[in-house]
Design an enzyme around this catalytic site. Structure first.
Site, mmCIF file in Angstrom:
data_model
loop_
_atom_site.group_PDB
_atom_site.id
_atom_site.type_symbol
_atom_site.label_atom_id
_atom_site.label_comp_id
_atom_site.label_asym_id
_atom_site.label_seq_id
_atom_site.Cartn_x
_atom_site.Cartn_y
_atom_site.Cartn_z
ATOM 1 N N LEU A 94 11.367 0.945 6.682
ATOM 2 C CA LEU A 94 10.820 1.649 5.528
ATOM 3 C C LEU A 94 11.514 2.701 5.155
ATOM 4 C CD1 LEU A 94 8.395 0.891 3.459
ATOM 5 C CD2 LEU A 94 7.379 2.978 4.580
ATOM 6 N N GLU B 95 13.138 2.555 13.817
ATOM 7 C CA GLU B 95 12.207 3.533 13.281
ATOM 8 C C GLU B 95 10.697 3.468 14.233
ATOM 9 O OE1 GLU B 95 10.487 2.515 9.511
ATOM 10 O OE2 GLU B 95 10.481 0.599 9.808
ATOM 11 N N TYR C 263 0.529 -1.275 -0.037
ATOM 12 C CA TYR C 263 -0.076 -0.009 -0.128
ATOM 13 C C TYR C 263 1.074 1.196 -0.016
ATOM 14 C CZ TYR C 263 0.870 0.840 4.809
ATOM 15 O OH TYR C 263 1.610 1.272 6.135
HETATM 16 N N1 PLP Z 1 8.072 3.749 8.584
HETATM 17 C C1 PLP Z 1 7.092 3.073 8.904
HETATM 18 C C2 PLP Z 1 7.042 1.820 9.524
HETATM 19 C C3 PLP Z 1 5.756 3.715 8.062
HETATM 20 O O1 PLP Z 1 4.614 2.917 8.434
HETATM 21 C C4 PLP Z 1 5.870 4.642 7.578
HETATM 22 C C5 PLP Z 1 4.747 5.437 7.060
HETATM 23 O O2 PLP Z 1 3.619 4.913 7.162
HETATM 24 C C6 PLP Z 1 7.017 5.306 7.610
HETATM 25 C C7 PLP Z 1 8.178 4.977 8.107
HETATM 26 C C8 PLP Z 1 7.074 6.849 6.932
HETATM 27 O O3 PLP Z 1 7.002 6.876 5.637
HETATM 28 P P1 PLP Z 1 6.703 7.869 4.424
HETATM 29 O O4 PLP Z 1 7.558 9.174 4.756
HETATM 30 O O5 PLP Z 1 6.951 7.614 3.303
HETATM 31 O O6 PLP Z 1 4.952 8.074 4.896
#
Ligand code: PLP
Length: 284
Positions: free
Chosen positions: A202, A178, A32
């Protein structure tokens, strides 16, 4: 009436035809994206949809649309739902098929579902900062995939909420990875420190924007893991995500970060970030 997209059609929520056999339900077998909308425009759309294709490829799934087609669907949802500030949610599951673990026959097409929703910027958190709680990272080892399987993230976020915090900060093998739905950054002696983009996090799109802004502003960055002790000794701390943007952290495990107020480098990055988004919402 909110218009959704499913399987090639724009339709109302009540008319959504979702199968109980969808592998998203049975296995969380899908990927997603969440894309921010500012002033009716998608923000960093190409980066998000490109990551969606990367996630799909990592789980050996072929999305039956091109990147541009998905961007067009997202734009149409923003338009028909008249979203000014909000976000798009889009997921792709491996499709509907009787429940067996192995992939279904190739004739089963992945299902794309999406919606656009109004969602104001979380200005109270952005301005005042938030509290976080450290939680053991019990996730699998492919956190680089933006998968629908979020149970460990859900449990961690709930643990944080139960402790009166807004985010859980994962710690795996003695190192901070994170947040449960965000990336984590510390600032020590003027250097921004964040976990490298490995399989353990991520690689957030907002994380990448922040690293770019650091580069433009001449703020030194170290992409390296740090320990909870180092985290507790940071001068500043902040989390980033598509919806949280750059949110200062002022309390970690009930202890104040630095002076207990959002730090200078965090503020500088927030200001630079605000300059990237349309003026009409920057100070919303
Ligand atoms: N890490 C995790 C586990 C996440 O679920 C998200 C966003 O939902 C992020 C980092 C941040 O990602 P982004 O900046 O692409 O929203």
């Amino acid at each position: 009436m909110t218009i959704y997209f499913i399987d090639g059609q724009f339709t109302s929520k009540d008319s959504l035809n979702i199968s109980i056999d969808d592998r998203g339900y049975y296995f969380g077998d899908g990927v997603y994206e969440v894309v921010k909308v500012y002033d009716g425009e998608l923000f960093t759309a190409e980066e998000h949809f490109s990551r969606l294709f990367q996630s799909a490829s990592k789980i050996k799934m072929t999305i039956p649309y091109s990147e541009q087609q998905l961007i067009d669907i997202a734009k149409e949802l923003v338009k028909v739902n008249e979203v000014e500030t909000g976000h798009i949610y889009m997921q792709v599951t491996r499709g509907a098929s009787p429940r067996v673990h192995q992939f279904p026959e190739l004739s089963v097409a992945p299902v794309v579902t999406a919606y656009a929703i109004h969602n104001p910027r979380p200005l109270t958190n952005i301005e005042g900062g938030v509290s976080v709680k450290s939680v053991e990272d019990v996730r699998w080892l492919r956190c680089d995939i933006k998968s629908l399987n979020l149970l460990a993230n859900v449990l961690a976020k709930q643990e944080a909420y139960d402790a009166g915090c807004v985010e859980a900060i994962f710690v795996r093998d003695g190192l901070v990875t994170e947040g449960s739905s965000s990336n984590a950054f510390g600032v020590k002696d003027g250097v921004v420190i964040t976990h490298p983009a490995t399989n353990l996090i991520l690689n957030g799109i907002t994380r990448q924007v922040v690293l770019k802004l650091c580069n433009e502003l001449g703020i030194p960055v170290e992409e390296r893991a740090f320990t909870p002790d180092e985290m507790n000794a940071m001068d500043e701390f902040f989390i980033t995500s598509t919806t949280a943007e750059i949110t200062p952290v002022v309390l970690i495990d009930e202890k104040p970060v630095g002076s207990g107020a959002p730090g200078q480098i965090t503020r500088k990055l927030q200001e630079a970030f605000a300059r990237q988004i349309p003026l009409s919402v920057a100070g919303e």
